[in-house]
Design an enzyme around this catalytic site. Structure first.
Site: not given
Length: 394
Positions: A266, A341, A348, A351, A357
């Site tokens: 990362k 999220c 949700c 969103c 999704c």
DNA sequence: ATCCAGTCCC
DNA sequence: GGGACTGGAT
């Protein structure tokens, strides 16, 4: 958060996608302190943490050579030679330069689509295996997330003084990026920012001075960040390696970055992206990992199962995501992951792409509700997240 | 009380 | 594939 983006950790790395915010930020007023081997003082640093070096744990000299399993062996493309970037002085990009611009979004997406079409259209000569079909509607999804991100302020967008980093000479700036990356993981951006600033104020943002400082000093300066003890040790080792092998600069290649203690995939990709402006891969942190799986954007090779590790996610995502998106995807999803999220109880309901999704409203509200719940198994569907949420609140 | 973060180590 | 490292969030 720490996402990758060491956004904010180093001022210049703020991921704020909106340029007008820049004017509200503060700037370092004084030049970077010269760090001539002077012993740094622990002046204003941490709150109490008293007993700095009370514990007699002397720093033991680590002469061990770090052998690392070679990761990212899968990165076969673009290990191309790069022109010596040391020459450029002031136009090293900020992370913001990579972020989506509010006004450029459609352009960006059009470009993406274009390259995406090109990618799948012709028998391209990319060294990737069989081309992978991008997930349906991914551009809409990306657009939707971007809209959410620009319409609301995430904490991550509101701080930083992004010009400070660019005031440094390239070598020092790169080292600062590396340090910020190391410190930023998992910690709040403000905390990381403070730690980097304290290091900077004490002249401890270059390999030379770090090598000549006490590990206890480093610890005390970065104390608020998570894993500070381990990171202090890693920082000293990294500084030694940078000094001995790279003339005080940071390694130029992904492989060499990965060989540094405490630098995993990362951070290595982040540093390649930000410090060297050389995109070798996507910086996948847990936000990117989680969200890509929720969206169904990635899967284990040959299956439809979720990826198990961020590395799997990175490879899978890279197999179809147009390269123009490789850098901005991180700050985008990190911000999205912090605000909407979220790992637990994703919102949700608010969103904008819950219609696109596959995981929308499907995650258990409180996954670890293994408590002996009375489970009135009558008419209620206990797998319903919102129900559990309600129960949990009672 | 448990989860979470990125890396290392077993 | 799971624990250690740390401190914050839930």
């Amino acid at each position: 958060m720490s996402q990758i983006l060491l956004r904010n950790a180093l001022p210049s790395l703020s991921s704020a996608p909106i340029s007008f915010r820049i004017s509200t930020r503060m700037h370092f007023s004084k030049p970077f302190p010269s760090s001539k081997a002077k012993i740094p003082t622990i002046s204003d640093s941490k709150p109490d943490a008293g007993s700095e070096s009370s514990d007699g744990v002397s720093e033991m000299k680590v002469t061990r050579v770090y052998t690392r399993k070679k990761r990212a062996a899968d990165i076969t493309w673009s290990t191309q030679e790069t022109k010596n970037p040391d020459e450029k002085l002031c136009d090293l990009p900020n992370i913001e330069d990579f972020a989506y611009e509010k006004t450029n979004l459609s352009t960006t997406l059009n470009q993406s689509k274009l390259s995406s079409d090109l990618l799948s259209g012709s028998g391209n000569d990319l060294p990737m295996k069989s081309k992978v079909d991008p997930p349906d509607n991914w551009e809409k999804v990306l657009q939707g997330i971007q809209n959410m991100r620009t319409s609301e302020d995430a904490p991550v967008d509101s701080m930083g003084c992004e010009k400070a980093g660019s005031l440094l000479p390239p070598k020092e700036r790169r080292f600062a990026v590396l340090v910020s990356s190391l410190l930023s993981s998992q910690t709040k951006d403000a905390v990381t920012h403070g730690a980097v600033q304290r290091l900077s104020q004490n002249g401890l943002l270059d390999a030379d001075s770090i090598v000549n400082s006490e590990e206890e000093t480093i610890k005390s300066l970065i104390y608020p960040v998570g894993f500070y003890s381990r990171k202090a040790g890693n920082l000293k080792k990294i500084a030694e390696i940078c000094l001995e092998k790279y003339g005080g600069d940071i390694p130029r290649s992904l492989t060499e970055l990965l060989a540094l203690p405490g630098i995993g995939p990362k951070m290595a990709h982040l540093v390649m992206n930000v410090a060297w402006n050389d995109v070798q891969g996507i910086c996948v942190d847990t936000h990117v990992h989680r969200i890509c799986n929720r969206l169904g954007w990635v899967s284990r090779p040959g299956t439809r199962q979720k990826t198990l590790t961020p590395e799997e996610t990175r490879v899978s995502l890279q197999s179809w995501l147009p390269k123009e998106e490789w850098v901005p995807i991180n700050p985008l999803l990190v911000g999205f992951g912090q605000t909407v999220c979220t790992p637990l109880r994703p919102r949700c309901g608010q969103c904008a792409i819950n219609n696109l999704c596959p995981s929308a409203f499907k995650e258990a509200a409180s996954p670890k509700t293994k408590t002996k719940k009375p489970a009135p198994k009558s008419t209620l569907n206990t797998s319903n997240g919102s129900l559990q949420l309600c129960l949990a609140r009672v």
